[in-house]
Write an enzyme that holds these catalytic residues in place. Structure first.
Site, PDB file in Angstrom:
ATOM      1  N   GLY A  30     -15.627  38.833 -31.757  1.00 24.84           N
ATOM      2  CA  GLY A  30     -16.719  39.472 -31.453  1.00 24.84           C
ATOM      3  C   GLY A  30     -16.995  40.127 -30.129  1.00 24.84           C
ATOM      4  O   GLY A  30     -16.092  39.898 -29.243  1.00 24.84           O
ATOM      5  N   LEU A  32     -17.430  43.030 -29.476  1.00 26.22           N
ATOM      6  CA  LEU A  32     -16.554  44.059 -29.134  1.00 26.22           C
ATOM      7  C   LEU A  32     -16.473  44.807 -28.232  1.00 26.22           C
ATOM      8  O   LEU A  32     -17.693  45.405 -27.748  1.00 26.22           O
ATOM      9  CB  LEU A  32     -16.406  44.842 -30.516  1.00 26.22           C
ATOM     10  CG  LEU A  32     -16.023  43.877 -31.667  1.00 26.22           C
ATOM     11  CD1 LEU A  32     -15.898  44.579 -33.053  1.00 26.22           C
ATOM     12  CD2 LEU A  32     -14.918  42.851 -31.414  1.00 26.22           C
ATOM     13  N   GLY A  35     -11.446  47.396 -25.666  1.00 22.37           N
ATOM     14  CA  GLY A  35     -10.006  46.924 -25.937  1.00 22.37           C
ATOM     15  C   GLY A  35     -10.041  46.718 -27.491  1.00 22.37           C
ATOM     16  O   GLY A  35      -8.832  46.917 -28.013  1.00 22.37           O
ATOM     17  N   HIS A  36     -10.876  46.106 -27.925  1.00 22.89           N
ATOM     18  CA  HIS A  36     -10.793  45.927 -29.516  1.00 22.89           C
ATOM     19  C   HIS A  36     -11.032  47.280 -30.186  1.00 22.89           C
ATOM     20  O   HIS A  36     -10.189  47.411 -31.240  1.00 22.89           O
ATOM     21  CB  HIS A  36     -12.243  44.957 -29.787  1.00 22.89           C
ATOM     22  CG  HIS A  36     -12.309  43.742 -29.425  1.00 22.89           C
ATOM     23  ND1 HIS A  36     -13.337  43.365 -28.197  1.00 22.89           N
ATOM     24  CD2 HIS A  36     -11.674  42.651 -29.650  1.00 22.89           C
ATOM     25  CE1 HIS A  36     -13.131  42.023 -28.080  1.00 22.89           C
ATOM     26  NE2 HIS A  36     -12.193  41.681 -28.744  1.00 22.89           N
ATOM     27  N   GLY A 150      -4.070  41.987 -28.448  1.00 27.79           N
ATOM     28  CA  GLY A 150      -4.012  42.801 -27.218  1.00 27.79           C
ATOM     29  C   GLY A 150      -2.922  41.949 -26.161  1.00 27.79           C
ATOM     30  O   GLY A 150      -2.918  40.904 -26.326  1.00 27.79           O
ATOM     31  N   GLU A 151      -2.165  42.689 -25.278  1.00 30.67           N
ATOM     32  CA  GLU A 151      -1.320  42.045 -24.412  1.00 30.67           C
ATOM     33  C   GLU A 151      -2.249  41.397 -23.011  1.00 30.67           C
ATOM     34  O   GLU A 151      -1.571  40.844 -22.359  1.00 30.67           O
ATOM     35  CB  GLU A 151      -0.516  43.210 -23.597  1.00 30.67           C
ATOM     36  CG  GLU A 151       0.682  43.534 -24.553  1.00 30.67           C
ATOM     37  CD  GLU A 151       1.588  44.498 -23.864  1.00 30.67           C
ATOM     38  OE1 GLU A 151       1.405  44.896 -22.870  1.00 30.67           O
ATOM     39  OE2 GLU A 151       2.825  44.849 -24.596  1.00 30.67           O
ATOM     40  N   LYS A 152      -3.636  41.548 -23.279  1.00 29.52           N
ATOM     41  CA  LYS A 152      -4.284  41.047 -21.932  1.00 29.52           C
ATOM     42  C   LYS A 152      -4.075  39.631 -22.357  1.00 29.52           C
ATOM     43  O   LYS A 152      -3.973  38.891 -21.217  1.00 29.52           O
ATOM     44  CB  LYS A 152      -5.807  41.664 -22.354  1.00 29.52           C
ATOM     45  CG  LYS A 152      -6.779  40.713 -21.192  1.00 29.52           C
ATOM     46  CD  LYS A 152      -8.154  41.029 -21.444  1.00 29.52           C
ATOM     47  CE  LYS A 152      -8.896  39.985 -20.709  1.00 29.52           C
ATOM     48  NZ  LYS A 152      -8.787  38.768 -21.283  1.00 29.52           N
ATOM     49  N   ASP A 153      -4.061  39.011 -23.372  1.00 30.46           N
ATOM     50  CA  ASP A 153      -3.757  37.675 -23.610  1.00 30.46           C
ATOM     51  C   ASP A 153      -2.310  37.288 -23.783  1.00 30.46           C
ATOM     52  O   ASP A 153      -1.979  37.346 -24.978  1.00 30.46           O
ATOM     53  CB  ASP A 153      -4.683  36.889 -24.611  1.00 30.46           C
ATOM     54  CG  ASP A 153      -6.353  37.226 -24.086  1.00 30.46           C
ATOM     55  OD1 ASP A 153      -6.913  36.625 -23.302  1.00 30.46           O
ATOM     56  OD2 ASP A 153      -6.661  37.733 -25.075  1.00 30.46           O
ATOM     57  N   LEU A 187     -10.662  44.604 -19.642  1.00 34.09           N
ATOM     58  CA  LEU A 187     -11.700  44.605 -20.442  1.00 34.09           C
ATOM     59  C   LEU A 187     -11.995  43.131 -21.066  1.00 34.09           C
ATOM     60  O   LEU A 187     -10.675  42.737 -21.573  1.00 34.09           O
ATOM     61  CB  LEU A 187     -11.728  45.614 -21.512  1.00 34.09           C
ATOM     62  CG  LEU A 187     -12.096  46.957 -21.129  1.00 34.09           C
ATOM     63  CD1 LEU A 187     -11.838  47.975 -22.163  1.00 34.09           C
ATOM     64  CD2 LEU A 187     -13.465  47.043 -20.797  1.00 34.09           C
TER      65      LEU A 187
END
Ligand code: PAF
Length: 510
Positions: A30, A32, A35-36, A150-153, A187
């Site tokens: 949630g 959002l 990025g989401h 996402g590649e963020k994580d 983000l």
């Protein structure tokens, strides 16, 4: 299709039973943000599947109770954002739905130690076990075809890829690059907790990482201590800053062309992570294999699909053979060969049909080099030590800045031993003989009966695999694809998925 909100496990199981389309699944906690939104809209644009977003704040992945209590909850807005950006259904289960008390069927998973003990795992004990447990539970309920993350994580992404392999789940992971805000910071739902000053600090941290990435392209090395010094001077509290191999999360090695620079900092009560990929050159795919394995067709299609340069090393050996034949050069005499190397220029140019033409000293030889005459000498000429040395150097020059897919017989072993993805494409002799016979481009071969063709292929395999220099062998780290029974598109898709799995999407952003 009517947009639906599903709130219990019973409802989701019912809904799943009545859906006869594949599902794209976008799991979230949630709050959002863009990025989401990018994940949801990418899934929507990728295929006609049904898009299901889940919103569930998973208590098992919080190592800190206060963090869990303070996690931003914006459910009404999340529903609006999801539906208006391409979600067809939203799953909002309760804690009891995901973790029913006394339910012995819930599998509590452990993330692999090698991946979960590095970076964020150092200080967030149990975090990745919680992520694995919830994602496994959701995947079993939803049974999607694709999982969007996402590649963020990045560490989470690696751990979930590992989970899918280990648990043999039939789902493909699709990732999107880290999405950044207007000021360069990644983000994150936790950004709402940042004060103005904290935001300034994280901006400094992200811009240092992005700067390091830029410098790395020129200097090909990185000084972590210098970055740490700069961050400390701004009183930024660093939890970790590491330069690692992007898949094993072990220390980066000198030969790693793509590596990961990842850090976590604390700003007030908020902990933030960011990373960049450092690249010495753009990625390279090496495709090796015997004649008739489908190499050329597949390599061309892969190059087109991934917008990579296509390097047909076989055509270079043929082009050189063409010149030797045309000028009637005694190629057994080293001096004569060295003379040709001084003057020859072999160049590939795209033609109007979006194919590649081969030029030798500005003369187009695309068709002539495919003749049976050339075919009958190319194997001999390409087994000469000086010839291989010369052409391997030429090929390396072409691949210096990467961004290419090369096909041949010694690409993964000799020409580009550090290629990011190595494929060994092969097929049974029967299949390869059939393909040769029905190859529209090899008119000479259509006349030959199947058994003779098989003998030709066996002989060529033997010569290629037993020559002294750069024999045709599978590199130890190559992935073998036996193409019998697969269509060309299926093989291309396989390689495309392997590439996406290995190469971070972020590396495609210039
Ligand atoms: O990345 C996240 O938002 C969460 O870790 C995930 C994958 C939704 C699991 O709770």
């Amino acid at each position: 299709m009517n947009k639906v909100i599903i709130r219990t496990t019973e409802e989701i199981e019912n809904w799943r039973r009545n859906i006869n389309s594949e599902i794209n699944f976008i799991p979230t906690m949630g709050n959002l943000h863009n990025g989401h939104i990018k994940l949801i809209s990418t899934a929507k644009n990728d295929n006609p599947n049904i898009n299901l977003v889940s919103i569930f704040i998973n208590p098992l992945q919080f190592d800190n109770k206060l963090d869990l209590e303070n996690y931003p909850k914006t459910i009404d807005n999340d529903i609006k954002i999801s539906f208006s950006n391409g979600a067809d259904a939203i799953f909002i289960p309760s804690n009891e739905d995901i973790y029913p008390p006394n339910n012995k069927n819930i599998k509590f998973l452990k993330a692999p130690i090698e991946l979960s003990s590095a970076l964020c795992g150092l200080n967030r004990i149990g975090h990745f076990d919680g992520v694995c447990t919830v994602v496994y539970r959701l995947l079993n309920l939803i049974k999607p075809k694709n999982l969007y993350l996402g590649e963020k994580d990045w560490q989470q992404l690696l751990i979930l890829k590992n989970l899918i392999l280990k648990e043999k789940l039939n789902v493909a992971i699709k990732s999107i690059p880290t999405q950044r805000d207007f000021d360069g910071i990644p983000l994150s739902s936790r950004n709402v907790h940042l004060s103005k000053n904290e935001r300034k600090l994280i901006r400094f941290f992200s811009s240092e990482l992005l700067e390091a990435k830029k410098n790395f392209q020129q200097e090909k090395n990185i000084n972590l201590n210098e970055i740490i010094k700069k961050l400390s001077a701004k009183k930024i509290s660093i939890e970790y800053l590491e330069h690692l191999h992007p898949h094993t999360l072990q220390k980066a090695r000198l030969e790693d062309n793509i590596s990961l620079l990842a850090g976590a900092i604390r700003c007030g009560k908020t902990r933030l992570i960011d990373h960049v990929f450092l690249m010495k050159r753009r990625p390279i795919i090496a495709i090796d294999g015997p004649a008739g394995s489908g190499k050329s067709t597949v390599t061309k299609l892969i190059a087109k699909k991934l917008k990579l340069l296509y390097l047909d090393t076989g055509a270079m050996y043929r082009a050189l053979s063409w010149l030797i034949l045309k000028e009637n050069i005694d190629y057994k005499k080293e001096k004569k060969l060295l003379n040709i190397f001084k003057d020859i220029s072999i160049v590939f140019k795209s033609n109007t049909n979006s194919h590649q033409d081969v030029y030798v000293n500005n003369y187009c030889v695309t068709e002539e080099i495919r003749s049976q005459k050339i075919s009958s000498i190319v194997s001999k000429i390409s087994s000469i030590k000086e010839v291989r040395k010369f052409l391997v150097e030429e090929q390396r020059k072409i691949g210096e800045s990467g961004g290419l897919v090369a096909e041949g017989r010694d690409i993964g072993t000799t020409v580009f031993p550090h290629a990011e993805l190595k494929i060994f494409l092969t097929a049974s002799i029967d299949e390869r003989a059939k393909r040769r016979k029905f190859d529209k481009n090899s008119k000479d071969l259509q006349e030959i009966d199947l058994n003779t063709l098989k003998e030709f292929i066996k002989k060529r395999d033997f010569e290629d695999s037993n020559r002294e220099i750069s024999p045709l062998i599978k590199a130890s780290d190559a992935i073998e694809i036996i193409t019998d029974g697969y269509t060309i598109n299926e093989v291309v898709d396989k390689i495309f998925n392997l590439y996406n799995d290995k190469i971070p999407k972020e590396t495609e952003i210039k």
